[in-house]
Design a protein around this motif. Structure first.
Motif, PDB file in Angstrom:
ATOM      1  N   LEU A 176       5.666   4.296  -9.183  1.00  0.00           N
ATOM      2  CA  LEU A 176       6.469   5.136  -8.278  1.00  0.00           C
ATOM      3  C   LEU A 176       5.740   6.616  -8.033  1.00  0.00           C
ATOM      4  CD1 LEU A 176       9.193   5.955  -7.895  1.00  0.00           C
ATOM      5  CD2 LEU A 176       9.690   6.755 -10.246  1.00  0.00           C
ATOM      6  N   LYS A 177       5.293   6.441  -8.440  1.00  0.00           N
ATOM      7  CA  LYS A 177       4.728   8.273  -8.948  1.00  0.00           C
ATOM      8  C   LYS A 177       3.485   8.880  -7.333  1.00  0.00           C
ATOM      9  CE  LYS A 177       5.087   9.973 -13.285  1.00  0.00           C
ATOM     10  NZ  LYS A 177       4.780  10.643 -14.698  1.00  0.00           N
ATOM     11  N   VAL A 178       3.019   8.161  -7.441  1.00  0.00           N
ATOM     12  CA  VAL A 178       2.346   7.853  -6.110  1.00  0.00           C
ATOM     13  C   VAL A 178       2.679   7.487  -4.752  1.00  0.00           C
ATOM     14  CG1 VAL A 178       0.670   6.747  -5.100  1.00  0.00           C
ATOM     15  CG2 VAL A 178       0.118   6.843  -7.476  1.00  0.00           C
ATOM     16  N   ALA A 179       3.805   6.546  -5.049  1.00  0.00           N
ATOM     17  CA  ALA A 179       4.648   6.517  -3.580  1.00  0.00           C
ATOM     18  C   ALA A 179       5.848   7.937  -3.493  1.00  0.00           C
ATOM     19  CB  ALA A 179       5.843   5.257  -4.001  1.00  0.00           C
ATOM     20  N   ARG A 229      -2.383   1.830  -1.358  1.00  0.00           N
ATOM     21  CA  ARG A 229      -3.352   2.028  -3.055  1.00  0.00           C
ATOM     22  C   ARG A 229      -1.685   3.026  -4.311  1.00  0.00           C
ATOM     23  NH1 ARG A 229      -6.479   5.360   0.510  1.00  0.00           N
ATOM     24  NH2 ARG A 229      -8.503   6.083  -0.633  1.00  0.00           N
ATOM     25  N   THR A 230      -0.370   3.126  -3.543  1.00  0.00           N
ATOM     26  CA  THR A 230       0.892   2.564  -4.366  1.00  0.00           C
ATOM     27  C   THR A 230       1.192   1.371  -4.805  1.00  0.00           C
ATOM     28  OG1 THR A 230       2.040   4.216  -3.114  1.00  0.00           O
ATOM     29  CG2 THR A 230       3.219   2.576  -3.985  1.00  0.00           C
ATOM     30  N   ALA A 231       1.038  -0.444  -4.008  1.00  0.00           N
ATOM     31  CA  ALA A 231       0.437  -1.097  -4.586  1.00  0.00           C
ATOM     32  C   ALA A 231      -0.024  -1.414  -5.765  1.00  0.00           C
ATOM     33  CB  ALA A 231       0.439  -2.251  -3.501  1.00  0.00           C
ATOM     34  N   ASN A 232      -1.144  -0.890  -5.795  1.00  0.00           N
ATOM     35  CA  ASN A 232      -2.523  -0.988  -6.225  1.00  0.00           C
ATOM     36  C   ASN A 232      -1.954  -0.248  -7.913  1.00  0.00           C
ATOM     37  OD1 ASN A 232      -4.907  -1.852  -7.459  1.00  0.00           O
ATOM     38  ND2 ASN A 232      -5.665   0.225  -7.471  1.00  0.00           N
TER      39      ASN A 232
END
Length: 360
Positions: A126-129, A113-116
Motif C-alpha cells: 500500500l505504501k509503495v503504491a 515493485r508494488t506487486a512484489n
C-alpha cells in the motif's frame, strides 16, 4: 520589483513539493522489482509506454510550433497581443507534458515493485503504491506553482504599466500558459484515451472471444498493449489534465480578483490555499497505513484517514490566514496530539474525526 515578501512562500512550497516527489520516487526505485518474469513484463510495458509518448510528443511539438508562430504574429506583427503571450503558451504546454511524463515514468517503474511488495506485506505494498501515485500529484502542484511564480516575477519586472491596471495585464497574460497546458492536455487525454480503449478492446477480442481465456491472462500477449494503454491514458493523460485544471483554476481566480479591483490580496488567497494544500497533503501521505489482514473497507479507510487529516489541517491554515488564530491553533494542537497518540492505529474515518473533535 514590487513583490510582497509573503509571495516567496509560493515558489518555496513548489520546491518542497518537487523535493518530496523526488524522495518518494527514489524510495520506490529502491524496492525490489520481483522475479525475473515480473521484471521482463514490466520492461515491455515501460518500453511500449515510452514509445507511444515519444511519438505523441513529436506530433504535439509540431502543433505547438504552429500555434506559437501564430501568437507571435498576433503579438509582433499585428500588435494585438502582449509580446509575452507566445512564450507563456509554450511554457504552459511544456510543463503540462512534463507532469504527464514524470507521472507515467513513475507508474511504469512502480507497478511491478508494488506487486512484489504486496507479496511480502500488504502495508508495504500500500505504501509503495500510494507514495508512487503521490509523485505525480506533487509534481503537478510543484511544477504548476513554479510556473506561476516564474511568470509573475518576469511580468512584474517587465510589464510597463503602472497602478491597478498592471495586475490586470499580468494576470490576463498568465492565462495564456493555462491555454498552453489545456492544449497539451487535450492531446494527452484524448490520444491516450483512444489508445487505451483500442488496446483494451483488442486484448479482449483476442483473449476472451478467440482464445477463450480470462481477461488480463498472462498467456495473452495483447495484455502488454492493454497495460501500456492504461499508463498512457490514465497516467500520462491524467497528469497533463490535472496540471491544466490545477493551473487554470488558480489563474482564473487571479484574473477575476485583479479585474474586480482586489489587487494583490485577490491573488494571494488562491496561492495561499495551494501552499496549504501542498503542506497538508505531504503530512497526510505519511498517515496511510494498514494491517496485514485488511479488507477492502479498511484499505479505503486508510486512504481516507490521510486525505481527511490533510483536509482538516488545510482548514486550520485557512482560518489562520483569515485571522482566526485561536481556532486554527486548537485544530493544529488536536491533530498533532491525535497523530502522536493514535497515528499508528487503524480507525474508521468517522472515528478519526470524532477523536480530533474530542481533543478540541
Amino acid at each position: 520589483m514590487n513583490i510582497p515578501l509573503i509571495f516567496w512562500i509560493v515558489p518555496a512550497a513548489a520546491v518542497i513539493a518537487l523535493a518530496v516527489a523526488w524522495a518518494f520516487y527514489r524510495s520506490m526505485k529502491r524496492e525490489d522489482e520481483g522475479t525475473p518474469r515480473m521484471r521482463e513484463i514490466a520492461e515491455h510495458v515501460r518500453k511500449g509506454a515510452m514509445a507511444y509518448l515519444r511519438q505523441q510528443y513529436k506530433v504535439v511539438l509540431i502543433v505547438f510550433i504552429i500555434l506559437a508562430l501564430f501568437f507571435a504574429y498576433l503579438a509582433y506583427g499585428a500588435g494585438v497581443q502582449n509580446p509575452w503571450v507566445p512564450f507563456a503558451f509554450l511554457t504552459g504546454g511544456f510543463f503540462s507534458g512534463l507532469a504527464g511524463y514524470f507521472g507515467m515514468k513513475t507508474a511504469t517503474y512502480a507497478s511491478a515493485r508494488t506487486a512484489n511488495a504486496a507479496r511480502q506485506s500488504l502495508d508495504r505494498g500500500l505504501k509503495v503504491a500510494f507514495r508512487s501515485g503521490a509523485v505525480m500529484g506533487l509534481v503537478v502542484v510543484g511544477l504548476g506553482l513554479l510556473d506561476i511564480s516564474f511568470w509573475y516575477i518576469i511580468l512584474e519586472r517587465f510589464v510597463e504599466v503602472s497602478g491597478p491596471q498592471k495586475l490586470v495585464v499580468i494576470t490576463t497574460t498568465m492565462l495564456t500558459f493555462g491555454m498552453g497546458a489545456s492544449t497539451q492536455a487535450l492531446f494527452a487525454r484524448v490520444g491516450g484515451g483512444i489508445f487505451t480503449k483500442a488496446a483494451d478492446v483488442g486484448a479482449d477480442l483476442v483473449g476472451k472471444v478467440e482464445a477463450g481465456i480470462p481477461e488480463d491472462d498472462p498467456r495473452n500477449p495483447a495484455t502488454i498493449a492493454d497495460n501500456v494503454g492504461d499508463n498512457v491514458g490514465d497516467v500520462a493523460g491524467m497528469g497533463a489534465d490535472l496540471y491544466e485544471s490545477y493551473v487554470g483554476s488558480i489563474l482564473a481566480t487571479f484574473a477575476l480578483g485583479a479585474c474586480a479591483g482586489y489587487g494583490w490580496q485577490g491573488m494571494l488567497l488562491p496561492m495561499a490555499l495551494a501552499v496549504c494544500g501542498i503542506i497538508c497533503s505531504i503530512i497526510g501521505s505519511f498517515l496511510v497505513k494498514t494491517k496485514e489482514d485488511a479488507t477492502q473497507k479498511s484499505l479505503l479507510t486508510s486512504l481516507r484517514t490521510g486525505t481527511y487529516t490533510a483536509a482538516i489541517l488545510s482548514a486550520a491554515m485557512l482560518l489562520e490566514h483569515l485571522g482566526f488564530d485561536d481556532a486554527a491553533k486548537k485544530i493544529h494542537t488536536a491533530v498533532e496530539a491525535d497523530i502522536e497518540e493514535l497515528g499508528s492505529t487503524v480507525r474508521s474515518t468517522d472515528q478519526v474525526g470524532k477523536d480530533i473533535l474530542a481533543r478540541m
